[in-house]
Write a protein that holds these residues in place. Structure first.
Motif, mmCIF file in Angstrom:
data_model
loop_
_atom_site.group_PDB
_atom_site.id
_atom_site.type_symbol
_atom_site.label_atom_id
_atom_site.label_comp_id
_atom_site.label_asym_id
_atom_site.label_seq_id
_atom_site.Cartn_x
_atom_site.Cartn_y
_atom_site.Cartn_z
ATOM 1 N N ASP A 86 0.819 -1.217 0.000
ATOM 2 C CA ASP A 86 0.000 0.000 0.000
ATOM 3 C C ASP A 86 0.848 1.260 0.000
ATOM 4 O OD1 ASP A 86 0.621 -1.081 2.688
ATOM 5 O OD2 ASP A 86 -0.231 0.824 3.370
ATOM 6 N N VAL A 87 2.139 1.132 0.341
ATOM 7 C CA VAL A 87 3.028 2.281 0.431
ATOM 8 C C VAL A 87 3.629 2.598 -0.934
ATOM 9 C CG1 VAL A 87 5.247 3.053 1.363
ATOM 10 C CG2 VAL A 87 3.592 1.959 2.863
ATOM 11 N N LYS A 88 3.686 3.869 -1.269
ATOM 12 C CA LYS A 88 4.334 4.322 -2.507
ATOM 13 C C LYS A 88 5.788 4.705 -2.184
ATOM 14 C CE LYS A 88 0.766 6.991 -2.792
ATOM 15 N NZ LYS A 88 -0.220 8.045 -3.124
ATOM 16 N N VAL A 89 6.715 4.188 -2.984
ATOM 17 C CA VAL A 89 8.139 4.323 -2.696
ATOM 18 C C VAL A 89 8.808 5.228 -3.718
ATOM 19 C CG1 VAL A 89 10.333 3.084 -2.483
ATOM 20 C CG2 VAL A 89 8.228 2.040 -1.620
ATOM 21 N N ALA A 90 9.678 6.093 -3.223
ATOM 22 C CA ALA A 90 10.500 6.951 -4.085
ATOM 23 C C ALA A 90 11.939 6.880 -3.597
ATOM 24 C CB ALA A 90 10.001 8.392 -4.053
ATOM 25 N N ILE A 91 12.874 7.183 -4.508
ATOM 26 C CA ILE A 91 14.299 7.186 -4.164
ATOM 27 C C ILE A 91 14.918 8.470 -4.706
ATOM 28 C CG2 ILE A 91 16.519 6.013 -4.373
ATOM 29 C CD1 ILE A 91 14.969 3.428 -4.920
ATOM 30 N N TYR A 92 15.508 9.251 -3.827
ATOM 31 C CA TYR A 92 16.264 10.427 -4.261
ATOM 32 C C TYR A 92 17.648 9.946 -4.711
ATOM 33 C CZ TYR A 92 12.844 12.914 -1.296
ATOM 34 O OH TYR A 92 11.693 13.389 -0.720
ATOM 35 N N CYS A 93 17.921 10.004 -5.991
ATOM 36 C CA CYS A 93 19.231 9.543 -6.460
ATOM 37 C C CYS A 93 19.627 10.268 -7.740
ATOM 38 C CB CYS A 93 19.232 8.028 -6.691
ATOM 39 S SG CYS A 93 18.177 7.456 -8.022
ATOM 40 N N GLY A 94 20.918 10.271 -7.998
ATOM 41 C CA GLY A 94 21.438 10.881 -9.207
ATOM 42 C C GLY A 94 21.740 9.832 -10.244
#
Length: 505
Positions: A86-94
């Motif tokens: 149910d959780v939406k995942v994001a990743i801060y990356c270059g």
């Protein structure tokens, strides 16, 4: 140590000014600080987008790297995908990689199956986080850069939960002021009391140059800088609501430095012990070789491994037996990821050192090997080298042990406190069995190489079997259960598809 200095300063000030005067000054400072925090909170929230409900974002600018820190990131993402869909995942990356490209890299490098359902939040200027950019005040410059990189990510997505898996603590106040909940998984303290002690003792090492160590004045100035930085590091660490660490050594240092009421939770990092344990303990030994699995970074001290092999060969030349012949015929395979031009230059320097030592014909470089290639290399190796001083944990050492490779590790931090420890015998009442070797000097490494390479097959298999039993506690599954158990209170509201078990404290 920094907290003790602060408390001592306050006591001295109390005697100098009088308790009443000091109390009045303290009240004024507290009011000023509260006003500044309110102004900062107003400005941050005004500058950032609204809080994105249901989102969890990982701060990991080099998510496409090939080290143990990246494996932690992707095992955590996999855990959320499987147990909190149910959780939406994001990743801060270059780096500009797409989710599909990152998933392919993760499968090849770590043998982890991650679905490309997460969002990549691109951040620029990640190269500012690299220590090679700064000749002086490296930690302070990197800390400032980490805040700038995090700000770029938060301006695109402000998640409900901000999880740092890099160890950069300075963005935590920013995320908390913005309204996000903050969790931290710390691999290695940015500064430690060991580092402070080395500067005090004027010991030269990769983070304390010979020039500084030789000068009392420069050492004093660096010590003052380190103490100030440690105080700031402890203060920003207080903004994390959940703190996880990867080893007993890291736990002790973070507990000493960060201003936290609760002791950090020790959550061992994930290792694919299941796939490696399928390898046979009985090696074919068509050609005897040792492996070294580590990124080509200065603190990994690959030069020590080359010199240790040279010293072992010198010792073997006077043995005149089968064990000596085995050492003289043994090869060393250096397996690691190459991240950038700086790493390429370092590999070139190591190749030059091997030629200088006269062992270039016995050293091979396996750069950016896939997990399949790594597994094949571990499948026939007899020993695994590890030479980093104060390695926070040491996933490569666990990989050696799970694969049935006898570890020869540095006698400090993770290998000494958590990994290379005696294992109870296979039957009740049996004596504890060694699981490998811990060394701290060139001579000890050379002796261990000679002993393991010259060891009889049955004796080596007994040590390898004990090491394999020891490695079972460092699995992907255990990490994922404990990671979710720790983060349960800061994740977005919802229900896990399977209740996580309690953390083993």
């Amino acid at each position: 140590m920094p907290v003790a200095i602060l408390l001592t300063s306050l006591v001295v000030a109390a005697f100098a000014l009088g308790v009443e005067t000091l109390a009045a000054v303290g009240i004024v400072l507290a009011v000023v600080l509260a006003v500044l925090v309110l102004i900062a909170r107003w400005w941050v929230r005004r500058s950032l987008p609204p809080l994105a409900k249901g989102w969890v974002a990982f701060f990991h600018p080099f998510a496409d790297g090939g080290g143990g820190g990246e494996r932690v990131l992707w095992a955590a993402v996999q855990a959320l995908q499987q147990m909190r869909p149910d959780v939406k995942v994001a990743i801060y990356c270059g780096g500009g990689a797409t989710p599909e490209e990152l998933c392919k890299h993760v499968a090849e490098r770590f043998n982890l199956q991650v679905a490309p359902t997460f969002r990549v939040v691109p951040v620029q200027s990640c190269d500012r986080l690299l220590p090679g950019r700064y000749r002086r005040f490296t930690m302070a410059a990197q800390a400032a850069a980490s805040v700038g990189v995090a700000w770029q990510g938060l301006r695109q997505l402000l998640p409900e939960t901000f999880i740092d898996t890099t160890g950069w603590a300075f963005p935590y106040p920013l995320a908390r002021l913005a309204g996000a909940r903050v969790a931290a998984y710390v691999h290695y303290p940015t500064i430690s009391t060991d580092m402070l002690q080395r500067v005090w003792d004027r010991d030269a090492l990769y983070n304390n140059s010979d020039d500084v160590a030789a000068s009392p004045l420069k050492s004093l100035a660096k010590l003052a800088y380190y103490h100030c930085f440690a105080l700031l590091y402890g203060a920003v660490g207080a903004f994390a609501q959940v703190v996880m660490v990867n080893s007993s050594w890291t736990r002790r240092h973070i507990a000493e430095l960060w201003w936290q009421w609760r002791k950090p939770e020790r959550v061992y990092p994930p290792c694919d012990t299941q796939a490696l344990q399928a390898l046979p303990l009985d090696r074919r030994l068509k050609r005897i070789y040792l492996v070294s699995v580590a990124q080509f970074r200065p603190e990994k001290d690959h030069a020590m491994q080359l010199r240790a092999l040279t010293a072992a060969r010198a010792k073997a030349e006077g043995m005149h037996d089968a064990a000596g012949d085995a050492v003289l015929g043994a090869h060393l395979k250096l397996v690691g990821s190459c991240r950038n031009a700086e790493d390429e230059r370092r590999i070139g320097e190591l190749k030059a050192l091997a030629r200088e030592l006269g062992i270039s014909d016995h050293v091979e470089f396996c750069v950016n090997a896939s997990f399949g290639e790594l597994r094949a290399l571990l499948g026939d190796a007899v020993a695994g080298l590890h030479t980093m001083v104060d390695e926070h944990f040491g996933i490569s050492v666990v990989e050696y042990m799970a694969a049935g490779v006898v570890p020869i590790a540095h006698d400090s931090a993770g290998p000494r406190e958590d990994i290379v420890l005696p294992e109870p015998g296979p039957r009740p009442g049996d004596p504890a069995q060694p699981t490998g070797y811990r060394c701290s000097s060139l001579a000890q490494y050379a002796d261990a190489i000679v002993e393991v390479v010259g060891m009889g097959q049955l004796e080596r298999m007994r040590v390898a079997a004990a090491a394999r039993r020891r490695a079972t506690q460092f699995s992907d599954q255990r990490f994922q259960r404990e990671f979710l158990a720790c983060c349960e209170d800061v994740l977005p509201a919802g229900r896990a598809s399977e209740p996580p078990c309690n953390v083993l404290r």
